[in-house]
Design a protein around this motif. Structure first.
Motif, PDB file in Angstrom:
ATOM      1  N   GLN B  94       0.936  13.792   0.683  1.00 38.05           N
ATOM      2  CA  GLN B  94       0.617  12.856  -0.395  1.00 38.05           C
ATOM      3  C   GLN B  94       0.935  11.417   0.011  1.00 38.05           C
ATOM      4  O   GLN B  94       0.169  10.503  -0.274  1.00 38.05           O
ATOM      5  N   ARG B  97      -1.676  10.146   2.397  1.00 43.22           N
ATOM      6  CA  ARG B  97      -2.924   9.814   1.698  1.00 43.22           C
ATOM      7  C   ARG B  97      -2.840   8.477   0.993  1.00 43.22           C
ATOM      8  O   ARG B  97      -3.834   7.789   0.816  1.00 43.22           O
ATOM      9  N   ALA B  98      -1.632   8.132   0.552  1.00 44.72           N
ATOM     10  CA  ALA B  98      -1.484   6.878  -0.174  1.00 44.72           C
ATOM     11  C   ALA B  98      -1.280   5.694   0.766  1.00 44.72           C
ATOM     12  O   ALA B  98      -1.775   4.610   0.507  1.00 44.72           O
ATOM     13  N   TYR B  99      -0.553   5.910   1.872  1.00 46.97           N
ATOM     14  CA  TYR B  99      -0.187   4.761   2.707  1.00 46.97           C
ATOM     15  C   TYR B  99      -0.818   4.745   4.093  1.00 46.97           C
ATOM     16  O   TYR B  99      -0.770   3.740   4.774  1.00 46.97           O
ATOM     17  N   TYR B 101      -4.177   6.166   4.945  1.00 48.53           N
ATOM     18  CA  TYR B 101      -5.354   6.945   4.563  1.00 48.53           C
ATOM     19  C   TYR B 101      -6.190   7.361   5.763  1.00 48.53           C
ATOM     20  O   TYR B 101      -6.589   8.521   5.875  1.00 48.53           O
ATOM     21  N   ASN B 102      -6.442   6.446   6.686  1.00 43.39           N
ATOM     22  CA  ASN B 102      -7.285   6.787   7.836  1.00 43.39           C
ATOM     23  C   ASN B 102      -6.662   7.881   8.683  1.00 43.39           C
ATOM     24  O   ASN B 102      -7.337   8.824   9.083  1.00 43.39           O
ATOM     25  N   LYS B 105      -6.926  11.155   7.037  1.00 45.36           N
ATOM     26  CA  LYS B 105      -8.276  11.711   7.116  1.00 45.36           C
ATOM     27  C   LYS B 105      -8.494  12.396   8.460  1.00 45.36           C
ATOM     28  O   LYS B 105      -9.079  13.461   8.540  1.00 45.36           O
TER      29      LYS B 105
END
Lengths: 260, 213
Positions: B94, B97-99, B101-102, B105
């Motif tokens: 989590q 995903r927040a800090y 993101y790339n 992914k």
């Protein structure tokens, strides 16, 4: 207390799960807005890249401000159209292309009666984004969605005001093979789409992905990725299936342009 | 290892910390966590993020399990460990995903799969259940870093020879490429999983002859 007793075990497990569940829900709630922001920025970035904007995104310190600024400047309109090409109520930006793809896939499944097809088409809400270039030229951006080898592939394709010539395109994927199928997400592949045409003598032909290289001057084909045959075929299918549903919209726009 | 009775703490901490980075490396000596080493080492950036994520998870899971070790009912020992590890992995996922993101992914499912990384359960079972929290934390972090270090070395070679870049920056001059009239071409094998096995194999060879294992 006896650590082997049933009561102890049950109480211990319950307490542990409650503590962990609380911690997880707090984390998820706390980070949610930031995560959604990331997804939103990425979508805006892809839309901008499909009209050849935001190309310097990797060099700016504050990516999200940069993207927001360009998006406000260039994307002047966003709306939904139905399968007949008419505007439809609803929010275009938040429309999930996956849900539209599920309908499109059903339409293209074998053995579907025409009646059922038109019934399915009534459910479609297809997003269109309009970009105004600095010289006032309008470009129309359509999202596309499909399947590659390992999972979903998607992208944005932008057309000139003639609703025929491709202005730009960009693709992304969930997990295609690096070095093979994953090459669809690189400029070397998607830059090929520029100046290609969707219609030939008024007939919708989409864009073919040609294995073994296109002949020079082919206005409807681009080179496939060597070693990425299934992904390449996926891109071709994706363009054909999704843009077919946009065809009435393209034709309507073309007629409107002629009247004016 | 009877750590409870050892007097010299600093020396012990240092030994616990460095052993898994060198002589007791989880990947090259214990051959644990190989699967993710193959999957996330195509690019240096994802290897760095993955190494960091695993370090956080090994460190904190060892710390938490070790703090709970006297209370855990032996019947549900493994379940408790799994819950702790799984919760930490979800939190890491989590946060990424927040800090980042790339990076998140690129790592996609491999962050979730940290749960199944043998190093974590291995260290909890072998060390944290029998040792004090601080020692377990050091041991966990050391093992995470030992894992991350190998990932970074492998990714360095794979990205350099597979894509000609490092951390996304072009290292091999563009003019060297055949496409631009040069003589060079990226090695396609390097971006496929077998290349990681070959590089890990070479590292194991070097390490074994160095430590005379």
């Amino acid at each position: 207390m006896n650590k082997n007793s049933n009561t102890y075990t049950f109480l211990y497990a319950t307490a542990l799960v409650v503590v962990v569940a609380t911690a997880l829900s707090l984390t998820a709630t706390g980070l949610k807005s930031r995560q959604q922001k990331n997804i939103e920025i990425e979508k805006k970035q892809n839309i901008l890249l499909s009209v050849k904007k935001a190309l310097g995104v990797d060099t700016v310190p504050d990516r999200s401000a940069y993207i927001e600024e360009l998006y406000r400047r260039y994307i002047v309109e966003e709306y939904l159209v139905d399968a007949g090409g008419n505007r439809k109520e609803g929010e275009a930006f938040t429309m999930n292309m996956k849900t539209q793809y599920d309908i499109i896939r059903e339409i293209n499944a074998s053995g579907i009666s025409d009646e059922k097809k038109s019934e399915l088409r009534r459910k479609l809400s297809l997003p269109v984004f309009v970009c105004r270039n600095d010289d006032g030229d309008l470009k129309y951006i359509m999202p596309v969605y499909g399947l590659g080898l390992w999972g979903a592939i998607w992208g944005y394709i932008s057309l000139n005001g003639d609703f025929n010539t491709v202005y730009g395109a960009i693709f992304d994927h969930k997990g295609e093979t690096p070095g093979l199928g994953a090459e669809i997400a690189f400029p070397k592949f998607f830059n090929q789409f520029e100046e290609k045409q969707l219609f030939e003598n008024g007939q919708f032909v989409s864009i073919r992905i040609v294995k073994g290289g296109v002949t020079a001057g082919d206005r409807h084909g681009v080179n496939a990725i060597s070693g990425g045959t299934i992904t390449s075929r996926g891109v071709e299918e994706m363009l054909k299936n999704c843009l077919t549903e946009y065809k009435p919209f393209f034709e309507q726009q073309k007629t409107n342009a002629k009247i004016q | 290892m009877d750590t409870e009775k050892t007097g010299n703490n600093t020396g012990l901490f240092w030994k616990l910390f460095t052993a898994p980075i060198g002589k007791n490396n989880p990947i090259t000596v214990l051959i644990l966590g190989i699967c993710s080493a193959l999957a996330v080492t195509v690019q240096l950036e994802s290897a760095l993020v993955m190494g960091l994520a695993v370090t956080v998870v090994t460190g904190f899971s060892s710390l938490i399990v070790s703090s709970l070790r006297t209370t855990i009912s032996p019947r549900i020992r493994i379940i408790v460990q799994l819950v702790v590890v799984a919760a930490l992995v979800i939190i890491v996922d989590q946060v990424l995903r927040a800090y980042a993101y790339n990076a998140s992914k690129q790592l996609s499912i491999f962050v979730g799969l940290i749960i199944t990384n043998c190093i974590i359960m291995g260290r909890i079972e072998a060390f944290a259940l029998a040792n004090r929290p601080w020692l377990s934390l050091i041991d966990g972090i050391g093992n995470g870093l030992g894992y991350g270090m190998i990932l970074v070395i492998v990714a360095f070679f794979r990205e350099l020879f597979g894509s000609g870049t490092l951390l996304g920056y072009q290292i091999i001059p563009e003019s060297w490429y055949i496409a631009n009239g040069g003589f060079y071409e990226n090695n396609g094998l390097m971006i496929l999983p077998p290349a990681a096995l070959i590089v890990v194999g070479i590292i194991i060879w070097v390490q074994r002859s160095f430590y005379k294992l």
